[in-house]
Scaffold this motif. Sequence first.
Motif, PDB file in Angstrom:
ATOM      1  N   SER A 129       0.868  13.642 -20.239  1.00 12.20           N
ATOM      2  CA  SER A 129       2.386  13.420 -19.709  1.00 12.20           C
ATOM      3  C   SER A 129       3.388  14.498 -20.298  1.00 12.20           C
ATOM      4  O   SER A 129       4.349  14.492 -19.795  1.00 12.20           O
ATOM      5  CB  SER A 129       2.654  12.038 -20.004  1.00 12.20           C
ATOM      6  OG  SER A 129       3.360  11.844 -21.383  1.00 12.20           O
ATOM      7  N   CYS A 130       3.174  15.063 -21.322  1.00 12.28           N
ATOM      8  CA  CYS A 130       3.685  16.057 -22.115  1.00 12.28           C
ATOM      9  C   CYS A 130       3.352  17.445 -21.525  1.00 12.28           C
ATOM     10  O   CYS A 130       2.142  17.629 -22.012  1.00 12.28           O
ATOM     11  CB  CYS A 130       4.128  15.737 -23.495  1.00 12.28           C
ATOM     12  SG  CYS A 130       4.578  17.182 -24.187  1.00 12.28           S
ATOM     13  N   ALA A 131       4.064  18.341 -21.029  1.00 11.84           N
ATOM     14  CA  ALA A 131       3.630  19.747 -20.759  1.00 11.84           C
ATOM     15  C   ALA A 131       2.915  20.422 -22.062  1.00 11.84           C
ATOM     16  O   ALA A 131       2.377  21.563 -21.725  1.00 11.84           O
ATOM     17  CB  ALA A 131       4.668  20.552 -20.157  1.00 11.84           C
TER      18      ALA A 131
ATOM     19  N   ASP B 190       8.848  14.052 -15.058  1.00 13.86           N
ATOM     20  CA  ASP B 190       9.603  13.422 -16.029  1.00 13.86           C
ATOM     21  C   ASP B 190       9.066  13.807 -17.572  1.00 13.86           C
ATOM     22  O   ASP B 190       7.954  14.195 -17.533  1.00 13.86           O
ATOM     23  CB  ASP B 190       8.892  11.969 -15.957  1.00 13.86           C
ATOM     24  CG  ASP B 190       9.657  11.087 -14.977  1.00 13.86           C
ATOM     25  OD1 ASP B 190      10.753  11.630 -14.465  1.00 13.86           O
ATOM     26  OD2 ASP B 190       9.016  10.191 -14.245  1.00 13.86           O
ATOM     27  N   CYS B 191       9.991  13.817 -18.085  1.00 10.13           N
ATOM     28  CA  CYS B 191       9.540  14.213 -19.817  1.00 10.13           C
ATOM     29  C   CYS B 191       8.443  12.948 -20.367  1.00 10.13           C
ATOM     30  O   CYS B 191       9.084  12.015 -20.443  1.00 10.13           O
ATOM     31  CB  CYS B 191      10.822  14.484 -20.579  1.00 10.13           C
ATOM     32  SG  CYS B 191      10.325  14.299 -22.478  1.00 10.13           S
ATOM     33  N   GLY B 192       7.512  13.305 -20.652  1.00  7.84           N
ATOM     34  CA  GLY B 192       6.688  12.422 -21.104  1.00  7.84           C
ATOM     35  C   GLY B 192       7.128  11.718 -22.395  1.00  7.84           C
ATOM     36  O   GLY B 192       6.733  10.452 -22.546  1.00  7.84           O
TER      37      GLY B 192
ATOM     38  N   LYS C  61      14.124  15.063 -17.626  1.00  7.45           N
ATOM     39  CA  LYS C  61      13.019  15.627 -16.914  1.00  7.45           C
ATOM     40  C   LYS C  61      12.337  16.846 -18.129  1.00  7.45           C
ATOM     41  O   LYS C  61      13.359  17.213 -19.022  1.00  7.45           O
ATOM     42  CB  LYS C  61      13.643  16.357 -15.757  1.00  7.45           C
ATOM     43  CG  LYS C  61      14.031  15.341 -14.596  1.00  7.45           C
ATOM     44  CD  LYS C  61      13.069  14.769 -14.078  1.00  7.45           C
ATOM     45  CE  LYS C  61      13.558  13.548 -12.932  1.00  7.45           C
ATOM     46  NZ  LYS C  61      12.370  12.606 -12.675  1.00  7.45           N
ATOM     47  N   CYS C  62      11.344  17.365 -17.667  1.00  9.18           N
ATOM     48  CA  CYS C  62      10.793  18.270 -18.806  1.00  9.18           C
ATOM     49  C   CYS C  62      11.225  19.834 -18.409  1.00  9.18           C
ATOM     50  O   CYS C  62      11.619  20.047 -17.262  1.00  9.18           O
ATOM     51  CB  CYS C  62       9.168  18.358 -18.334  1.00  9.18           C
ATOM     52  SG  CYS C  62       8.416  19.403 -19.255  1.00  9.18           S
ATOM     53  N   GLU C  63      11.201  20.547 -19.502  1.00  5.61           N
ATOM     54  CA  GLU C  63      11.760  21.897 -19.084  1.00  5.61           C
ATOM     55  C   GLU C  63      10.911  22.782 -18.195  1.00  5.61           C
ATOM     56  O   GLU C  63      11.255  23.622 -17.670  1.00  5.61           O
ATOM     57  CB  GLU C  63      11.931  22.562 -20.565  1.00  5.61           C
ATOM     58  CG  GLU C  63      10.571  22.884 -21.183  1.00  5.61           C
ATOM     59  CD  GLU C  63      10.620  23.852 -22.538  1.00  5.61           C
ATOM     60  OE1 GLU C  63      11.591  23.613 -23.407  1.00  5.61           O
ATOM     61  OE2 GLU C  63       9.638  24.664 -23.041  1.00  5.61           O
TER      62      GLU C  63
HETATM   63  S1  SF4 Z   1      10.411  18.301 -21.976  1.00  9.35           S
HETATM   64 FE1  SF4 Z   1       9.120  16.468 -22.656  1.00  9.35          FE
HETATM   65  S2  SF4 Z   1       7.250  16.627 -21.560  1.00  9.35           S
HETATM   66 FE2  SF4 Z   1       8.217  18.652 -21.624  1.00  9.35          FE
HETATM   67  S3  SF4 Z   1       7.180  19.741 -23.141  1.00  9.35           S
HETATM   68 FE3  SF4 Z   1       9.046  18.854 -23.860  1.00  9.35          FE
HETATM   69  S4  SF4 Z   1       8.707  16.905 -24.948  1.00  9.35           S
HETATM   70 FE4  SF4 Z   1       6.895  17.466 -23.466  1.00  9.35          FE
END
Ligand code: SF4
Lengths: 292, 221
Positions: free
Chosen positions: B149-151, B174-176, B166-168
């Motif tokens: 769930s996290c990129a 979605d930001c995990g 939201k994720c970058e």
């Molecule tokens: S924004 Fe959230 S999901 Fe995206 S890389 Fe950073 S911690 Fe992981």
Amino acid sequence: MTKLKEALMAGRFVVTSEIGPPKGVNIDEYIDHAQAIKERVTAFNVTDLQSAVMRFGSLATCRLLIERGMEPVLQMTCRDRNRLALQSDLLSAYGLGIENILCLTGDHQKLGDHQGAKGVFDLDSVQLLVAAKKLQEGKDLAGNELEGAPEFFLGAVVTPEAEPLEPHIIKMEKKIAAGAQFFQTQAVYDAQKFKEFIKQTSRFNVAIMGGIVILKSVGMARFMNANVAGVNVPEELIEELKKDKEKTKSGQTGVEIAIRTINEIKDYCQGIHLMPLGWEDKLPAILDGAGL
Amino acid sequence: MIFTENKSIAEILETLGAEKNIFLLACNGCAEVCETGGESALLGMKAELEKAGKNVTGTALVDFLCNKVLVATRLAREMDKLKQADSMLVMTCGVGVQAVSRIVDIVVHPAANTVSLGGLQGLWPSDERCQACGDCALDYTGGICPVTSCAKELLNGPCGGAEDGKCEVDPERDCGWLKIYERLEKIGRLENLKKVYKPRDHSKMLPSQDLRKTSFYDLEQ
Ligand code: SF4
Ligand code: SF4
């Protein structure tokens, strides 16, 4: 002990600046820019392939700064190296006289100019701090003995205006537990929010340096609001930039805003970290205006 | 077929900590084949927990824990026993644990590490699948996989890149870590986030020689 550590530990108000090395080998002019303001700042941070864009390296730039009589802060991200390479570079940095280290996770490769690259992220920022601390204790991450241990002054970053803030504060606390002794923040434009953040983190008893980025134009402010996480340029400031186009273009408006921000936050933090993004020549005016 | 390996009893007891009343849920699908689930593993685990002074409030065996509808329907019968439990120990793969955590708002602990997906990702192939990292962290994250769930596959909380949840990497994603934060807050386990989580052991992603000899590899040859 580094000058940065000495100053922060003694509770003196510290000013640092930042260098983003070029894409190519023409590093000299960047070092010259730094040299021009070296009497005004304690140390220069060198970014590590900032925004995931391939560039001249941070380690080499740091060494060049030392050779020209300046003190560097080596930024290290976890995106491009696994734990072997990170630890090895930490040892190499020490060998080259670099002791201030700023540990970050790093932007995702998708944000940069080699989008198909493999992101490593073998360690995260907290684990990188743990690794650096272990090296100082004479062991590597796997527990093997070192032949001679390095000494570092470890730092990390935090985003005071992140939404929600709580997970970032929890992570900040972990970074401190892992060995971070100073923090640099994301660019601050809203002094009120910054003070709120300082209130919530005062119990940590750690040096915090507020981040300052000079606003160059309305476009830049809007771009950061839309694309840079945790940066919020308030509408009033955008209006101020709009008002006098010539003044904004000359940089005067940005300088005035920076001075105001510094004056508002300086009693709440232990220093400021200036990120001039090419406007190094404006730094003396800002520091004069802020009485630093 | 998803391959799983049991976490050690010591590790499981450590993650259960002071929780006394445990509901045991086991999968009777792939996990049965790997002896991480199925009836005999379930009974064995029950005995181990009781030996360690735990009170097992109830048990259930479900054919495929990765089938959310099946799990939700089956657990509906166990609501009383679930309410008495401080947490659930779930004997299945990472996909199954995530399916369970989506259904119940109580703390879930995985009893196994997922080591290989063997070509099929379970019956709940959603965007929060399992990458078979071999060192399951669902316990610490409240049942949301940080690896998928996290990129950046981070283990110690969100990076500075999340904006509006939201994720970058992708404004649609979605930001995990914000999901994990919300989940931990909901189940009252925010303190999990304070733990400095160790670096992943990537060698655990390689299935052991024993697993390689199992039917999947033979059948595939
Ligand atoms: S924004 Fe959230 S999901 Fe995206 S890389 Fe950073 S911690 Fe992981
Ligand atoms: S942490 Fe994620 S990838 Fe690893 S076993 Fe658990 S569910 Fe699978």
